[in-house]
Design an enzyme around this catalytic site. Structure first.
Site, mmCIF file in Angstrom:
data_model
loop_
_atom_site.group_PDB
_atom_site.id
_atom_site.type_symbol
_atom_site.label_atom_id
_atom_site.label_comp_id
_atom_site.label_asym_id
_atom_site.label_seq_id
_atom_site.Cartn_x
_atom_site.Cartn_y
_atom_site.Cartn_z
ATOM 1 N N HIS A 199 0.835 -1.203 0.000
ATOM 2 C CA HIS A 199 0.000 0.000 0.000
ATOM 3 C C HIS A 199 0.872 1.256 0.000
ATOM 4 C CE1 HIS A 199 -2.909 -2.986 1.248
ATOM 5 N NE2 HIS A 199 -3.887 -2.099 1.306
ATOM 6 N N HIS A 239 -0.238 -3.797 9.794
ATOM 7 C CA HIS A 239 1.187 -3.882 9.478
ATOM 8 C C HIS A 239 1.972 -3.459 10.704
ATOM 9 C CE1 HIS A 239 1.717 -4.934 5.253
ATOM 10 N NE2 HIS A 239 0.703 -4.148 4.930
ATOM 11 N N ASP A 243 7.229 -2.584 8.528
ATOM 12 C CA ASP A 243 6.659 -2.845 7.203
ATOM 13 C C ASP A 243 6.358 -1.547 6.470
ATOM 14 O OD1 ASP A 243 6.664 -5.477 8.096
ATOM 15 O OD2 ASP A 243 4.573 -5.389 8.745
#
Length: 278
Positions: A199, A239, A243
């Site tokens: 993302h 996350h 990350d």
């Protein structure tokens, strides 16, 4: 009448090799003599050590002040190195029976409590985040299919391939407090790799391309939405902090690699044309 010719062969006796007499007791230094022969004998600091002139020996107090004044960022990182070395070597390790410590989870504890007690809000934010992922994907494909600029698409392909390799190689455990949603991307509560965040990386790739095209307002909009996305992913425990941070770095890295790839292909094409017409 035959004439007999006699040849006289004279044997040459080689002169015996005379060894150089070395008077050990006379103070003859073989190491210094060898240095003189190869030309690296020096007279100390002024000419360097064995042909090397150390740069730091030329530093003055004025130079050090200028370094701290004009290069404060590397100095800051230098102090950061020393600080975190002290932290790392004195910090107790997290036991194997305990969940990982994540500072982002600590900071977003209140948001996590709000989302866990209000599932509708969690679903709404997940749906909005999915829309943002669709915006990233649409823009990246648009730059290639419509504008004919494949760099962002190549970067995304590099990034997601590397993410798949790393995510499969080290499969991190899902956080215990994870708040899933069927509206989140990938839609349907399917499994996903935690390391690293696609993302965030995809948003960075799109934002960098917007800056190259001087679409400043759109780039800043994507950056703000990406920051909100990071906060939401931490709040839902979707996350770990690492990350998300690596996702930012991955977006920058693979955008740069895609640019180098294009330059390499372009230079090869030019060289091939020149060779063809020469």
């Amino acid at each position: 009448m035959k004439t007999t010719t006699s040849a006289t062969i004279t044997a040459t006796i080689p002169t015996p090799y005379k060894r150089k007499q070395i008077n050990v007791d006379g103070g003859f230094n073989m190491e210094e003599e060898e240095k003189k022969i190869v030309g690296i004998m020096t007279d100390g600091v002024s000419n360097g050590f064995y042909g090397v002139d150390p740069f730091f020996l030329k530093w003055t107090v004025h130079d050090m002040v200028n370094v701290a004044k004009h290069h404060w960022l590397p100095c800051f990182f230098g102090f950061g190195l020393l600080f975190f070395m002290a932290v790392e070597y004195t910090l107790p390790m997290v036991p194997a029976s305990s969940p990982p410590f994540d500072l982002g989870f600590v900071v977003t504890r209140r948001l996590h409590g709000l989302l866990s007690s209000w599932p509708e809000l969690n679903t709404l934010l997940a749906a909005l985040n999915t829309v943002f992922v669709g915006m990233q994907t649409t823009y990246i494909l648009w730059t290639w299919l419509v504008e004919g600029r494949p760099r962002a698409t190549i970067s995304a392909l590099f990034m997601f391939t590397c993410r798949g390799i790393l995510g499969y190689s080290t499969q991190l455990p899902l956080p215990e407090e994870f708040l899933g949603s069927g509206a989140d991307f990938p839609v349907g509560n399917v499994s996903f790799f935690l390391f690293f965040s696609g993302h965030v990386a995809g948003s960075v790739i799109a934002s960098l391309d917007m800056r190259r095209m001087q679409r400043w307002e759109l780039a800043w909009t994507f950056d703000v939405l990406n920051a909100l996305q990071v906060i939401r992913l931490l709040g839902t425990r979707g996350h770990y902090t690492i990350d998300l941070v690596v996702g930012v770095g991955a977006g920058i890295l693979f955008d740069s690699l895609a640019g180098k790839y294009q330059e390499c292909i372009r230079s090869k094409s030019i060289a091939a044309k020149e060779a063809f017409f020469s």
